[in-house]
Enzyme design. Structure first.
Site, short mmCIF file in Angstrom:
data_model
loop_
_atom_site.label_atom_id
_atom_site.label_comp_id
_atom_site.label_asym_id
_atom_site.label_seq_id
_atom_site.Cartn_x
_atom_site.Cartn_y
_atom_site.Cartn_z
N LYS A 11 13.10 47.94 34.88
CA LYS A 11 13.06 49.05 35.26
C LYS A 11 13.24 49.59 36.94
O LYS A 11 13.44 48.69 37.54
CB LYS A 11 11.48 48.92 34.80
CG LYS A 11 10.64 48.35 35.97
CD LYS A 11 9.87 48.81 37.19
CE LYS A 11 9.02 47.99 38.25
NZ LYS A 11 10.12 48.12 39.58
N ASP A 136 3.48 45.31 35.98
CA ASP A 136 4.90 45.46 35.42
C ASP A 136 4.39 44.87 34.00
O ASP A 136 5.80 45.25 33.60
CB ASP A 136 6.41 45.36 36.57
CG ASP A 136 6.17 45.99 37.69
OD1 ASP A 136 4.93 47.01 38.14
OD2 ASP A 136 6.90 45.28 38.42
O1 C5P Z 1 1.39 42.20 39.80
P1 C5P Z 1 2.68 41.54 41.14
O2 C5P Z 1 2.17 39.85 40.15
O3 C5P Z 1 3.78 41.74 40.19
O4 C5P Z 1 2.35 41.28 41.85
C1 C5P Z 1 2.56 40.90 43.14
C2 C5P Z 1 2.01 41.26 45.00
O5 C5P Z 1 2.40 41.72 44.84
C3 C5P Z 1 0.40 41.10 44.76
O6 C5P Z 1 0.10 39.88 44.68
C4 C5P Z 1 0.12 41.95 45.48
O7 C5P Z 1 0.16 41.27 46.76
C5 C5P Z 1 1.07 42.67 45.30
N1 C5P Z 1 0.68 44.57 44.41
C6 C5P Z 1 -0.22 45.10 45.37
N2 C5P Z 1 -0.88 45.78 44.11
C7 C5P Z 1 0.42 46.07 43.03
C8 C5P Z 1 0.77 45.59 42.51
C9 C5P Z 1 0.94 44.68 43.10
O8 C5P Z 1 -0.41 45.20 46.00
N3 C5P Z 1 -0.61 47.60 42.08
#
Ligand code: C5P
Length: 290
Positions: A11, A136
């Protein structure tokens, strides 16, 4: 049937606006996510027990740290299925580039296991499991293009827009997503961001206006640390892109072109300076296996 093969497309974020930090440590987002034709191929095979992950790439973890492993573990936990799965990931999506490579592999595993085990988990339940794996993953499970809010899991699917002609350039370093979000300061936002203008341009298929509306809050953060991202953007535009933007927390940068020929010519130029250059288009699920 004991094995199943799925396409797991990458994506890009056409718009990514970051709002305040929430009490759960995530940031509130407003983003437009779009699937592209850069795909991993996921093979899922039923085995008597356990979960194994293998890949042709040495750049991804193959144990519990892999999101595909986590997807399989959560699926087994949810359904109580005793049998195991062997997952093979044919990696084509650049790793740690802001293209949701790990998330899309995890989404494919959930879909593959639901099919292989005839578990009949509802889409709503699958989306909940996907959300527990990563922000995601719910998008990667079903959408082609969607407006996402919350931490990325509240999805409004968009109609198919024009098929985008893209060129992606991935520099030779990785960006920590968590660090990019941590460093971001809401007050630095440019005042020109307008998601409504993008949505309107998308609906009428106006490529120039779509390209004009590209926006990513995390780009400024990543450019401050890695000036090369800005350089790639300018080079893509110089090579004929209508506009260019960093995807997610980067460092992948994509350019949007009016046609495939111009994108192809730009690829030849960019390949002189960068090792990882990929020509791609929008990915429609009906194009392929997924
Ligand atoms: O959800 P994911 O594990 O992909 O996110 C990785 C990191 O990115 C999270 O631990 C967080 O620090 C940050 N993040 C965030 N807000 C979001 C998505 C991700 O702060 N909406």
């Amino acid at each position: 049937m004991h094995t199943f093969m799925l396409a797991a497309p990458a994506k890009i974020n056409l718009i990514l606006k970051v709002f305040g930090l929430r009490s759960d440590g995530y940031h509130e987002l407003e983003t437009i996510m779009h699937l592209i034709s850069l795909i991993d191929i996921i093979h899922v095979e039923v085995i008597p027990e356990g979960i194994t992950v293998e890949s042709n790439s040495s750049l991804i973890p193959v144990g519990e740290d892999n999101l595909a492993y986590r997807a399989a573990a959560l699926f087994k936990e949810e359904t109580g299925i005793k049998a195991g799965v062997k997952i093979f990931i044919e990696k084509n999506i650049p790793v740690g580039a802001g293209l949701a490579g790990g998330s899309t592999d995890a989404a494919a595993v959930l879909k593959g296991m639901n099919h292989l085990f005839q578990a009949k988990l509802s889409l709503v339940r699958l989306q909940e499991i996907a959300g527990a794996i990563g922000s995601d993953v719910p998008f990667c499970l079903v959408s082609e293009t969607a407006l996402a809010r919350g931490r990325g899991e509240i999805l409004t699917p968009l109609d198919r827009g024009p098929r985008l002609n893209l060129l992606l350039v991935v520099p030779d370093f990785q960006v920590s997503t968590a660090e990019a979000y941590r460093t971001y300061q809401v007050e630095h936002r440019s005042l020109t961001v307008d998601t409504a203008a993008f949505l309107n341009a998308w609906q009428i298929g106006d490529l120039i206006k779509i390209a004009d509306s590209l926006y990513n809050d995390l780009e400024t953060v990543s450019i401050r640390k890695h000036h090369e991202i800005k350089k790639i953007k300018s080079e893509l535009i110089k090579a004929g892109a209508v506009n260019a933007l960093m995807s997610g927390s980067g460092p992948a940068v994509f350019g949007i072109f009016t046609d495939q020929k111009t994108a192809g010519d730009a690829a030849s130029i960019m390949q002189k300076s960068y090792k990882q250059v990929y020509q791609a288009t929008s990915y429609y699920r009906s194009d392929n296996y997924g």
